[in-house]
Structure formats: structure tokens, C-alpha cells
Design a protein around this motif. Structure first.
Motif, PDB file in Angstrom:
ATOM      1  N   PRO A 119      -4.039  -7.527   1.798  1.00 33.14           N
ATOM      2  CA  PRO A 119      -3.064  -6.662   2.347  1.00 33.14           C
ATOM      3  C   PRO A 119      -1.986  -7.088   3.134  1.00 33.14           C
ATOM      4  CG  PRO A 119      -5.117  -5.523   2.366  1.00 33.14           C
ATOM      5  CD  PRO A 119      -5.536  -6.824   2.309  1.00 33.14           C
ATOM      6  N   ASN A 120      -0.694  -6.616   2.899  1.00 37.09           N
ATOM      7  CA  ASN A 120       0.029  -6.981   4.007  1.00 37.09           C
ATOM      8  C   ASN A 120       0.203  -5.909   5.158  1.00 37.09           C
ATOM      9  OD1 ASN A 120       2.525  -7.463   5.616  1.00 37.09           O
ATOM     10  ND2 ASN A 120       3.891  -7.720   4.006  1.00 37.09           N
ATOM     11  N   VAL A 121      -0.264  -6.106   6.370  1.00 40.58           N
ATOM     12  CA  VAL A 121      -0.736  -5.155   7.409  1.00 40.58           C
ATOM     13  C   VAL A 121       0.396  -4.668   7.960  1.00 40.58           C
ATOM     14  CG1 VAL A 121      -3.026  -6.210   7.813  1.00 40.58           C
ATOM     15  CG2 VAL A 121      -1.017  -7.000   9.076  1.00 40.58           C
ATOM     16  N   ASN A 122       1.714  -5.495   7.857  1.00 36.36           N
ATOM     17  CA  ASN A 122       2.903  -4.899   8.440  1.00 36.36           C
ATOM     18  C   ASN A 122       3.844  -4.154   7.267  1.00 36.36           C
ATOM     19  OD1 ASN A 122       2.626  -6.554  10.862  1.00 36.36           O
ATOM     20  ND2 ASN A 122       3.320  -8.256   9.623  1.00 36.36           N
ATOM     21  N   TYR A 123       3.144  -3.844   6.178  1.00 37.72           N
ATOM     22  CA  TYR A 123       3.915  -3.082   5.149  1.00 37.72           C
ATOM     23  C   TYR A 123       3.372  -1.648   5.318  1.00 37.72           C
ATOM     24  CZ  TYR A 123       5.948  -1.629   0.846  1.00 37.72           C
ATOM     25  OH  TYR A 123       6.905  -1.218  -0.155  1.00 37.72           O
ATOM     26  N   PRO A 124       4.142  -0.760   5.304  1.00 42.78           N
ATOM     27  CA  PRO A 124       3.932   0.611   5.284  1.00 42.78           C
ATOM     28  C   PRO A 124       3.194   1.197   3.974  1.00 42.78           C
ATOM     29  CG  PRO A 124       6.074   0.534   6.156  1.00 42.78           C
ATOM     30  CD  PRO A 124       5.876  -1.005   5.485  1.00 42.78           C
ATOM     31  N   LEU A 125       2.250   1.866   3.871  1.00 44.41           N
ATOM     32  CA  LEU A 125       1.807   2.450   2.747  1.00 44.41           C
ATOM     33  C   LEU A 125       1.273   1.397   1.986  1.00 44.41           C
ATOM     34  CD1 LEU A 125       4.345   5.179   1.784  1.00 44.41           C
ATOM     35  CD2 LEU A 125       2.288   5.506   3.111  1.00 44.41           C
ATOM     36  N   ALA A 126       0.809   0.166   2.118  1.00 40.70           N
ATOM     37  CA  ALA A 126       0.268  -0.977   1.396  1.00 40.70           C
ATOM     38  C   ALA A 126      -0.951  -0.435   0.758  1.00 40.70           C
ATOM     39  CB  ALA A 126      -0.213  -1.975   2.263  1.00 40.70           C
ATOM     40  N   ASP A 127      -1.856   0.293   1.225  1.00 40.08           N
ATOM     41  CA  ASP A 127      -2.957   0.614   0.621  1.00 40.08           C
ATOM     42  C   ASP A 127      -2.728   1.558  -0.560  1.00 40.08           C
ATOM     43  OD1 ASP A 127      -4.407  -0.587   2.343  1.00 40.08           O
ATOM     44  OD2 ASP A 127      -5.024   1.017   3.489  1.00 40.08           O
ATOM     45  N   LYS A 128      -1.718   2.535  -0.460  1.00 35.62           N
ATOM     46  CA  LYS A 128      -1.233   3.286  -1.434  1.00 35.62           C
ATOM     47  C   LYS A 128      -0.815   2.321  -2.743  1.00 35.62           C
ATOM     48  CE  LYS A 128       1.727   7.295  -2.539  1.00 35.62           C
ATOM     49  NZ  LYS A 128       2.688   8.020  -2.076  1.00 35.62           N
ATOM     50  N   GLU A 129       0.230   1.441  -2.571  1.00 29.28           N
ATOM     51  CA  GLU A 129       0.806   0.817  -3.461  1.00 29.28           C
ATOM     52  C   GLU A 129      -0.330  -0.047  -4.174  1.00 29.28           C
ATOM     53  OE1 GLU A 129       3.727   0.831  -4.540  1.00 29.28           O
ATOM     54  OE2 GLU A 129       4.086   2.446  -3.188  1.00 29.28           O
ATOM     55  N   ILE A 130      -1.305  -0.802  -3.530  1.00 29.97           N
ATOM     56  CA  ILE A 130      -2.260  -1.461  -3.847  1.00 29.97           C
ATOM     57  C   ILE A 130      -3.383  -0.545  -4.868  1.00 29.97           C
ATOM     58  CG2 ILE A 130      -4.460  -2.473  -3.493  1.00 29.97           C
ATOM     59  CD1 ILE A 130      -3.120  -3.841  -0.780  1.00 29.97           C
ATOM     60  N   GLU A 131      -3.645   0.480  -4.512  1.00 28.17           N
ATOM     61  CA  GLU A 131      -4.479   1.484  -5.282  1.00 28.17           C
ATOM     62  C   GLU A 131      -3.637   1.710  -6.503  1.00 28.17           C
ATOM     63  OE1 GLU A 131      -7.866   3.555  -5.774  1.00 28.17           O
ATOM     64  OE2 GLU A 131      -7.127   2.394  -3.962  1.00 28.17           O
ATOM     65  N   LYS A 132      -2.487   1.908  -6.615  1.00 23.01           N
ATOM     66  CA  LYS A 132      -1.532   2.223  -7.982  1.00 23.01           C
ATOM     67  C   LYS A 132      -1.891   1.046  -8.785  1.00 23.01           C
ATOM     68  CE  LYS A 132       2.292   4.618  -6.427  1.00 23.01           C
ATOM     69  NZ  LYS A 132       3.609   4.733  -6.243  1.00 23.01           N
TER      70      LYS A 132
END
Length: 449
Positions: A400-413
Motif C-alpha cells: 500500500p501507498n501509506v501516503n495515499y488517503p483511502l488506499a485500503d478502500k481502493e485496494i479492497e475494491k
């Protein structure tokens, strides 16, 4: 080289082009005129275009102005070919961290077309293409080399285009291609029934030209061979996205009985090189691109020596890409092709390596499609890899890009999309700090099947 494509479909197609796409038609004939240059004339023409784009970037792009000034480099000092090696290189990190600064100041967004890619090193990047570049004109020139008219029916084994999702878009797309038909096999998930239906449609519509991801075309060839399917109308096949290895080419040609052509490009800069009808080495399109092969000091290696590929786009005036290192390895070849074309030659590229995901019921997902999983939002990750074990289970490894907001949400998609495609197969999403590279190259897809 002078092919005359005798076909009513191609005649109608080009008549439509002359009436409604005059700039493309004009560009096509300009590209054809370059075939009549000598190798020295073409090299000089290419150099002058390189100098033009270099000085343009320095004047119009904040990134190049700042970069060159900080390094004490003056574009006006590039007066001969040997001076070109002093031009600073552009890296993937530059694209990720300086995207907005690379864009030319004051350029209309209507001239910009966004392209995203995972690239060869496994880290997603994005660029703008210049809409004023008529890529179709280059495709017509290439088809002409292979004796194929653009009006002939063709087929693709590719991912579904996001640009033709609506009914209106599909209608416009169909009118643009008329009178040719394009048959699509969506490589995002392919069953044996899909391949059977695709083969039947190719036969019914008398498809002349097949193109697609190397791995996907190979998989389709194996299926046709196993099921004794013959497609008599085919005249040529083009593969892309992964290296076309000799054993794979031989197998595909044996099944379909037509030549398979290799072509090189990347999402950041398309239409870089391709084989002519001789099918030996690839011709570098140095009238629109410059390709160099560099050592660790960013100096050109000797001919027939492998080096890091650096590409300069001579047609992009919205997002200049100068000496851009795309992560691939290749080598320039000596001599000229017997076909008589003046374009310099390069060998098959050592690019990214991907495997298809194959399942017990005969279905598969093309490895080249899987490399595009994060194309819609490349900033949310800094690397990813799809792994398949011997029991057919699939693991999606993500950094994940720790500096990107909502990265976890996008990855989950993305994970849910992949999980949906492989229903009934065990799936895991694993977030990690690092994905190991294979001698500097990330294998996007690794399968033990």
C-alpha cells in the motif's frame, strides 16, 4: 516495400478517412514518405525532432526547466548526436513525484489523454498522451507492412475498453471502424466456452487479423489445437505486452498456419517498434520515437549489447517524455533489414514476465490483463503481485501507498473484483512492505500450475 491492399472494405474505409478524418489521412501519407528516406536521412530527421522536443520541454514544462537548470544542463548545447547522451534521463520516480510539473504550462486538458500502467518494475505510474498524435496512422502503416487492410475484420483478445461502455460510445466506435468488425474476447476471465464461441465467430465473420496479449493468444492457440479448430480466414497475428519467445511463436504459427508478428510498445509511449513481413528483428519507429540502450551511467552501449531502454516521445507536446527509462532491457542490432525499410533494428525486448492464471475447469485469466488491476487508481499502491499455488488458490500481494488517503478502500475494491472473477477458488489479500524482484524485474503474475 509497396503493398497494394485489394479489398472493397479497405477502399471504403480509406474513402471514409479521406472525407471525415483528413488530418489522419495526411499524417498517414507523411509516415509513408519516411519509408522512402535513406537510413542517414531518417536518422538526421529524427535527431532534429529530438532537439525540437528537448528545447520545447525546457521552455514549456516546469519540471524540465527546474531539472536542467539544477544540473547545469543547457539544451542549446545539444548540436550533434553525441551531445544527446548528456541529456538527463527521466525515471518512473520522476513520473510519480513530479507528474503535475511535467505537464506543459497552459495546455488545454482537452488535448490530454490519461494513461496509467503498472510498468515493468511493478510500481504504477501515469502519463498524459497528446491527442494530436494520430496513432491510427501508424497502425495503418504497420498493417500495410503485413499485407492487411484496416477495413478488414479483426479480433482482439484484450481487456474490455473502458472508453466504449455506453451505447452512444459503442455506436461511435462502430462507425469509426466501419466497414470492419472487431470481435473481442475479454481476457479478464476466459472460459473454454468463451474460447469456443470466439473461434466460431472468427470463422463466421471471416476475421483476417488477430491481435492480443502474448499469453492470451498462446492460450487460445492451445485450445484450438486441442479441439481441432481451424480458422481459414486468418492472414496474420500480432502479439504485444509480453516478449514473444521463439517457442511460443512457433507453436502459435503451427496451430493457425499464419505469420505471428512481434510489436513493442508501453502504456507510457505506444508504437515503439515492430517487425516487418520478414519477421526478423523489429524496426524502431525513429520518425516518431527515439530508443536508446543505456549502461549504468546512462551512456549508450555498443550495438548488440543489452542495455536499459530509454525512450523519447517525439509526438507528445502535452507531457514531454525525454530519455524515459521504462524498466525494460533491449539491444540495438547492426545492419539493415532485407526488406529495404530505413528504420534501425532492435532485438526482442526483455520486458516483464507474466503467467496466466489457469483453473481446473479450463478457464483462465490472462496475465497481461492482471498487470492492469490498479490502472484506475495507480497511486494507491507502490507495488503488487498475483500468485497462484499448485492447488489453484490465488494470493494478491500488495504494497500500500501509506501516503495515499483511502488506499485500503481502493485496494479492497480491486481485491473484490478479482475474487469475484475466480469464484470457487480460494483467494487471499495480503498487504506487505516489500515484494521481491527477480533480477530487478517484478514478476506481476507467478503461477505454479
Amino acid at each position: 516495400m509497396d503493398y497494394t491492399i485489394k479489398s472493397w472494405k479497405t477502399s471504403v474505409y480509406f474513402l471514409k478517412v479521406q472525407l471525415f478524418r483528413r488530418r489522419s489521412w495526411k499524417q498517414f501519407h507523411e509516415y509513408l514518405s519516411h519509408e522512402n528516406m535513406s537510413a542517414d536521412e531518417l536518422e538526421r530527421y529524427s535527431f532534429l525532432r529530438k532537439v525540437d522536443i528537448l528545447r520545447y520541454a525546457y521552455e514549456k514544462s516546469p519540471f524540465y526547466k527546474e531539472r536542467f537548470d539544477s544540473l547545469g544542463f543547457n539544451p542549446l548545447d545539444v548540436k550533434e548526436e553525441k551531445d544527446w547522451q548528456d541529456v538527463p534521463v527521466l525515471t518512473k520516480d520522476d513520473l510519480r513525484h513530479c507528474f503535475d510539473k511535467i505537464v506543459v504550462t497552459g495546455i488545454s486538458k482537452n488535448l490530454c489523454s490519461l494513461s496509467t500502467t503498472g510498468g515493468s518494475t511493478g510500481t504504477p505510474t501515469a502519463v498524459y498522451h497528446d491527442r494530436r498524435f494520430f496513432s491510427e496512422a501508424i497502425s495503418w502503416r504497420l498493417l500495410r507492412w503485413w499485407g492487411i487492410g484496416p477495413g478488414e475484420n479483426r479480433a482482439k483478445i484484450w481487456r474490455t475498453s473502458r472508453d466504449i461502455s455506453s451505447r452512444i460510445s459503442k455506436l461511435i466506435h462502430s462507425l469509426t471502424l466501419f466497414p470492419s468488425l472487431t470481435i473481442l474476447l475479454d481476457s479478464s476471465f476466459v472460459t473454454e466456452q468463451d474460447m469456443l464461441d470466439f473461434a466460431k465467430t472468427l470463422q463466421e465473420k471471416k476475421v483476417v487479423f488477430l491481435q492480443g496479449y502474448t499469453g492470451a493468444v498462446h492460450q487460445f492457440a492451445l485450445f484450438c489445437d486441442q479441439n481441432n479448430i481451424h480458422i481459414d480466414s486468418l492472414k496474420a497475428i500480432k502479439t504485444s505486452s509480453s516478449p514473444l519467445l521463439k517457442p511460443i511463436r512457433t507453436e502459435i504459427e503451427k496451430v493457425f498456419g499464419v505469420p505471428v508478428y512481434d510489436q513493442y510498445g508501453c502504456s507510457e509511449i505506444t508504437w515503439l517498434a515492430a517487425q516487418c513481413h520478414r519477421r526478423q528483428h523489429m524496426h524502431i519507429f525513429n520518425d516518431i520515437r527515439c530508443i536508446e540502450f543505456l549502461d549504468d551511467n546512462n551512456r549508450c552501449v555498443e550495438d548488440e549489447t543489452y542495455g536499459k531502454i530509454a525512450v523519447t516521445d517525439l509526438e507528445n507536446h502535452v507531457f514531454p517524455l525525454i530519455r524515459y527509462q521504462n524498466g525494460d532491457m533491449g539491444r540495438k542490432m547492426r545492419g539493415a533489414c532485407p526488406c529495404g525499410l530505413p528504420f534501425p533494428l532492435m532485438d526482442t525486448v526483455k520486458g516483464r514476465v507474466t503467467d496466466n492464471l489457469r483453473f481446473a475447469d479450463g478457464s483462465y485469466i490472462a496475465g497481461d490483463y492482471l498487470t492492469t488491476l490498479f490502472d484506475n487508481n495507480p497511486e494507491c499502491v507502490t507495488g503488487f503481485q498475483v500468485r497462484q499455488n499448485k492447488d489453484y488458490s490465488v494470493t494478491l500481494l500488495v504494497v500500500p501507498n501509506v501516503n495515499y488517503p483511502l488506499a485500503d478502500k481502493e485496494i479492497e475494491k480491486v481485491a473484490n473484483l478479482l475474487k469475484e472473477k475466480i469464484k470457487g477458488t480460494e483467494f487471499r489479500l495480503v498487504q506487505t512492505d516489500e515484494i521481491k524482484h527477480d533480477r530487478g524485474k517484478l514478476r506481476y503474475v507467478v503461477s505454479e500450475i
